[in-house]
Motif scaffolding. Structure first.
Motif, mmCIF file in Angstrom:
data_model
loop_
_atom_site.group_PDB
_atom_site.id
_atom_site.type_symbol
_atom_site.label_atom_id
_atom_site.label_comp_id
_atom_site.label_asym_id
_atom_site.label_seq_id
_atom_site.Cartn_x
_atom_site.Cartn_y
_atom_site.Cartn_z
ATOM 1 N N UNK A 108 39.341 42.414 31.491
ATOM 2 C CA UNK A 108 38.919 43.300 32.572
ATOM 3 C C UNK A 108 37.459 43.107 32.946
ATOM 4 N N UNK A 109 36.587 43.067 31.959
ATOM 5 C CA UNK A 109 35.161 42.932 32.265
ATOM 6 C C UNK A 109 34.877 41.626 32.999
ATOM 7 N N UNK A 110 35.520 40.547 32.576
ATOM 8 C CA UNK A 110 35.343 39.254 33.251
ATOM 9 C C UNK A 110 35.805 39.337 34.700
ATOM 10 N N UNK A 111 36.937 40.003 34.934
ATOM 11 C CA UNK A 111 37.457 40.113 36.294
ATOM 12 C C UNK A 111 36.562 40.986 37.170
ATOM 13 N N UNK A 112 35.978 42.029 36.588
ATOM 14 C CA UNK A 112 35.055 42.859 37.359
ATOM 15 C C UNK A 112 33.801 42.079 37.698
ATOM 16 N N UNK A 113 33.386 41.225 36.799
ATOM 17 C CA UNK A 113 32.201 40.404 37.037
ATOM 18 C C UNK A 113 32.476 39.329 38.091
ATOM 19 N N UNK A 114 33.672 38.708 38.023
ATOM 20 C CA UNK A 114 34.033 37.649 38.968
ATOM 21 C C UNK A 114 34.417 38.210 40.335
ATOM 22 N N UNK A 115 34.988 39.426 40.335
ATOM 23 C CA UNK A 115 35.482 40.002 41.575
ATOM 24 C C UNK A 115 36.902 39.549 41.866
#
Length: 205
Positions: A108-115
């Motif tokens: 989740x954190x990676x996806x929030x960072x990547x958008x």
């Protein structure tokens, strides 16, 4: 630098958090709907597991559904595929959707960072389309024939959707489309529709 905006820009971050939550929510509801509708269709008995009622897996269900695939989601989807409710393309799209859901959930954190991208939006739309196909077919081909002559004269099968599908549609529009005020004005209509859905299901049992 653009990726930092996904975290530091309040509006972008809120939207991405909302999109991640809505994507996973819709997937989980679709998965449960696919599995439970078919299993319930074959079962006359079940048991309570906390707040959840789990239908018995009958011998016929195991032979005609579970035998289609070792994965219960895929087995249920293949049952719908055999009946031409969904297409092979829909089945393949579901596999991509499931993989993306797992990635969003576990990273989740990676996806929030990547958008999120336009492809994610397309997958979300594909998910809604698959749900809509199965939901409408189930109401018109399974529930309505059981009820028979008790169908209201103004019934329109093309406009009908199940209670869960309607609630999800409202949640999606409020969270992603800022339509909270709009839906507050149609709560009475929603209650009427949900009451009608409940009556349909009550007559079929």
């Amino acid at each position: 630098m653009d990726k930092w905006k996904n975290i530091l820009d309040e509006n972008i971050l809120k939207y991405n958090v909302s999109f991640a939550a809505i994507f996973v929510l819709n997937y989980e509801c679709l998965k449960d709907y696919i599995i439970n509708q078919v299993r319930d269709f074959y079962s006359d008995n079940g048991k309570w597991d906390g707040d959840n009622y789990i239908s018995e897996e009958t011998a016929k269900y195991k032979k005609e559904v579970r035998a289609l695939d070792k994965n219960i989601e895929n087995a249920s989807l293949k049952w719908f595929l055999q009946l031409d409710v969904i297409t092979v393309d829909d089945f393949e799209k579901y596999q991509v959707i499931r993989k993306r859901r797992n990635d969003i959930t576990h990273k989740l954190l990676k996806n929030l960072n990547d958008g999120f991208t336009e492809n994610d939006t397309k997958l979300f739309g594909d998910m809604l389309e698959i749900y809509n196909k199965i939901d409408k077919w189930w109401i018109n081909e399974i529930e309505i024939p059981i009820i028979g002559n008790d169908i209201p004269e103004d019934y329109n099968g093309n406009e009908m959707c199940g209670a869960q599908a309607m609630i999800l549609s409202i949640i999606n529009s409020i969270v992603l489309g800022n339509k909270g005020a709009e839906y507050k004005e149609i709560l009475d209509k929603l209650n009427e529709t949900l009451s009608f859905q409940w009556n349909l299901r009550s007559r079929s049992t």
